[in-house]
Write a protein that holds these residues in place. Structure first.
Motif, PDB file in Angstrom:
ATOM      1  N   GLY A 127      66.353  71.344 -11.855  1.00 31.35           N
ATOM      2  CA  GLY A 127      67.281  70.523 -12.082  1.00 31.35           C
ATOM      3  C   GLY A 127      67.339  69.053 -11.988  1.00 31.35           C
ATOM      4  O   GLY A 127      68.022  68.111 -12.479  1.00 31.35           O
ATOM      5  N   GLY A 128      66.189  68.681 -11.294  1.00 29.60           N
ATOM      6  CA  GLY A 128      65.944  67.323 -11.318  1.00 29.60           C
ATOM      7  C   GLY A 128      66.613  66.649 -10.118  1.00 29.60           C
ATOM      8  O   GLY A 128      66.871  65.487 -10.178  1.00 29.60           O
ATOM      9  N   TRP A 129      67.229  67.259  -9.354  1.00 30.47           N
ATOM     10  CA  TRP A 129      68.000  66.686  -8.230  1.00 30.47           C
ATOM     11  C   TRP A 129      67.045  66.298  -7.037  1.00 30.47           C
ATOM     12  O   TRP A 129      66.171  66.972  -6.590  1.00 30.47           O
ATOM     13  N   ARG A 130      67.375  65.012  -6.684  1.00 31.15           N
ATOM     14  CA  ARG A 130      66.697  64.662  -5.557  1.00 31.15           C
ATOM     15  C   ARG A 130      67.551  64.352  -4.136  1.00 31.15           C
ATOM     16  O   ARG A 130      67.010  64.098  -3.357  1.00 31.15           O
ATOM     17  N   LEU A 131      68.867  64.504  -4.316  1.00 26.42           N
ATOM     18  CA  LEU A 131      69.628  64.485  -3.289  1.00 26.42           C
ATOM     19  C   LEU A 131      70.630  65.667  -3.280  1.00 26.42           C
ATOM     20  O   LEU A 131      71.301  65.709  -4.358  1.00 26.42           O
ATOM     21  N   TYR A 132      70.643  66.439  -2.100  1.00 21.59           N
ATOM     22  CA  TYR A 132      71.548  67.421  -2.134  1.00 21.59           C
ATOM     23  C   TYR A 132      72.433  67.145  -0.746  1.00 21.59           C
ATOM     24  O   TYR A 132      71.657  67.122   0.277  1.00 21.59           O
ATOM     25  N   ALA A 133      73.479  66.937  -0.599  1.00 21.50           N
ATOM     26  CA  ALA A 133      74.157  66.878   0.364  1.00 21.50           C
ATOM     27  C   ALA A 133      75.463  68.152   0.789  1.00 21.50           C
ATOM     28  O   ALA A 133      76.180  67.750  -0.370  1.00 21.50           O
ATOM     29  N   GLY A 134      75.578  68.873   1.440  1.00 20.82           N
ATOM     30  CA  GLY A 134      76.417  69.927   1.604  1.00 20.82           C
ATOM     31  C   GLY A 134      77.166  70.132   2.894  1.00 20.82           C
ATOM     32  O   GLY A 134      76.782  70.145   3.912  1.00 20.82           O
ATOM     33  N   VAL A 150      77.555  67.507  -2.971  1.00 26.51           N
ATOM     34  CA  VAL A 150      77.281  66.245  -3.810  1.00 26.51           C
ATOM     35  C   VAL A 150      75.695  66.312  -4.104  1.00 26.51           C
ATOM     36  O   VAL A 150      74.778  66.792  -3.329  1.00 26.51           O
ATOM     37  N   LEU A 151      75.347  65.966  -5.375  1.00 33.86           N
ATOM     38  CA  LEU A 151      74.215  65.965  -5.868  1.00 33.86           C
ATOM     39  C   LEU A 151      73.804  64.502  -6.835  1.00 33.86           C
ATOM     40  O   LEU A 151      74.630  64.052  -7.398  1.00 33.86           O
ATOM     41  N   ASP A 152      72.448  64.143  -6.678  1.00 30.45           N
ATOM     42  CA  ASP A 152      72.016  63.004  -7.489  1.00 30.45           C
ATOM     43  C   ASP A 152      70.661  63.063  -7.755  1.00 30.45           C
ATOM     44  O   ASP A 152      69.759  63.676  -7.068  1.00 30.45           O
ATOM     45  N   ARG A 153      70.199  62.322  -8.738  1.00 32.39           N
ATOM     46  CA  ARG A 153      69.056  62.369  -9.379  1.00 32.39           C
ATOM     47  C   ARG A 153      68.231  61.319  -8.732  1.00 32.39           C
ATOM     48  O   ARG A 153      66.791  61.195  -8.839  1.00 32.39           O
ATOM     49  N   ALA A 154      68.625  60.450  -8.139  1.00 36.83           N
ATOM     50  CA  ALA A 154      68.341  59.502  -7.304  1.00 36.83           C
ATOM     51  C   ALA A 154      67.841  59.783  -5.981  1.00 36.83           C
ATOM     52  O   ALA A 154      68.759  60.406  -5.117  1.00 36.83           O
ATOM     53  N   SER A 155      66.724  59.531  -5.395  1.00 37.12           N
ATOM     54  CA  SER A 155      66.324  59.642  -3.934  1.00 37.12           C
ATOM     55  C   SER A 155      67.015  58.862  -3.131  1.00 37.12           C
ATOM     56  O   SER A 155      66.664  57.736  -2.950  1.00 37.12           O
ATOM     57  N   ARG A 156      68.022  59.530  -2.210  1.00 34.14           N
ATOM     58  CA  ARG A 156      68.787  58.406  -1.200  1.00 34.14           C
ATOM     59  C   ARG A 156      69.446  59.544  -0.267  1.00 34.14           C
ATOM     60  O   ARG A 156      69.156  60.841  -0.214  1.00 34.14           O
TER      61      ARG A 156
END
Length: 350
Positions: A127-134, A150-156
């Motif tokens: 999926g190309g996701w670099r951030l997962y926070a749950g 929440v998910l984001d493709r930027a690594s952060r």
């Protein structure tokens, strides 16, 4: 063994331990009590994912409920055409890890680089996701039934305030589930048959539509039984409606004794009952129907013996295009059973 976090009446929290299999069984029971799986979009849940993505500054957000072997998404924001499915495998899913940890701080990970999650088809490297926070969705009884993520493709990473906001929004998602269940219980009061205490016809038809949607998506088997007490009109005419109501109550208890916990029994009028049996193939449905017929015949009826004729139908892909088709086949089976002399079971295949 696993720890279960529980709220006391005074608001304090304590941990209890129980075997993993028992804990998972009770966790699933807590999830299923909400009756939310396979339901449509609802603005209250959509608003929570919108807020989560906005506050956390991420591209996407999900309310994910963790079923036995899958994640089911009640609400999602920011996926566009990337993910048009409403469920995903539980294996390798970070949401499954969230409910196992159920900690006070959200789980944060890089799904693409974390070996625990990289293989997941929707939330991992593909999926190309670099951030997962749950953050876990924890019921008032302490069961973690899903996650708000929440998910984001930027690594952060999320800030501490964003993590706190995610936890608060997860609590709001649980509050919505509780409110939804309370409203459903109120609705049920108007959908209960006054004589037998079972579901009435309208409630049964809604449940049939829900189970039909689940079966249409995920396959398996779905059986429907149409049951009619033989010569019940004559019984009422001879003995009166008061004794007729007592007979219906006795029949209801006899039928309930042969059902599994997730089967649905309804009194649909006069001497007619319906039974919905998820995950039941023709052989299993026939076996249950025969046990019901025998149980009713063996009851210690107060006035005179009553028997039942039963029609059986099992949903078939390609043959059934709507739930009413399954009901019609079950009633054709019932008609055949009556034509055979009553007090018997007939399976209708077409």
């Amino acid at each position: 063994m696993t720890e279960v976090l529980t709220e006391t009446a005074a608001g304090s929290r304590w941990c209890a331990t129980m075997p993993l299999a028992e804990a998972e069984s009770q966790r699933l029971a807590a999830l299923y009590r909400y009756g939310v799986l396979e339901t449509g979009a609802e603005p209250a849940f959509d608003a929570i994912t919108e807020l989560a993505a906005c506050i956390c500054g991420t591209q996407a957000s999900l309310i994910s409920l963790v079923d036995r072997d899958r994640l089911w998404f009640k609400a999602r924001t920011g996926f566009d055409g990337d993910c048009d499915c409403d469920s995903a495998p539980r294996t390798h899913a970070p949401c499954a890890q969230v409910i196992e940890l159920a900690g006070d701080r959200p789980l944060q990970a890089d799904p693409a680089g974390d070996p625990r999650f990289a293989a997941h088809p929707a939330l991992g490297a593909a999926g190309g996701w670099r951030l997962y926070a749950g953050a876990p969705l924890v019921t008032p009884q302490g069961w973690a039934v899903g996650s708000l993520c929440v998910l984001d493709r930027a690594s952060r990473s999320l800030s501490s305030r964003q993590q706190q906001a995610l936890r608060l929004l997860a609590a709001q998602a649980v509050a919505q589930l509780e409110l939804r269940r309370a409203n459903a219980l109120l609705d049920l009061q108007g959908n209960t048959d006054e004589v037998t205490g079972l579901w009435n016809r309208s409630a049964f038809e809604r449940r049939l539509a829900q189970e039909w949607a689940r079966w249409s998506r995920h396959g398996g088997s779905l059986a429907l039984l149409a049951i009619d007490l033989d010569h019940f009109k004559h019984f009422n005419d001879v003995h009166g409606h008061s004794l007729g109501d007592e007979a219906l109550q006795q029949a209801a208890r006899g039928l309930e004794g042969e059902l599994r916990g997730h089967d649905v029994l309804a009194h649909c009028g006069a001497g007619e009952f319906s039974v919905l049996m998820p995950s039941t193939d023709p052989g299993g449905a026939l076996a249950v129907a025969e046990r019901m017929r025998s149980a009713l015949a063996a009851l210690p009826w107060a006035v005179e013996p009553l028997t039942a004729s039963i029609g059986v139908a099992v949903a078939a892909h390609g043959a059934d295009v709507e739930p009413s088709a399954l009901s019609r086949r079950a009633h054709r089976g019932l008609t055949h059973a009556k034509a055979q002399g009553r007090n018997c079971v007939e399976l209708c295949l077409e």
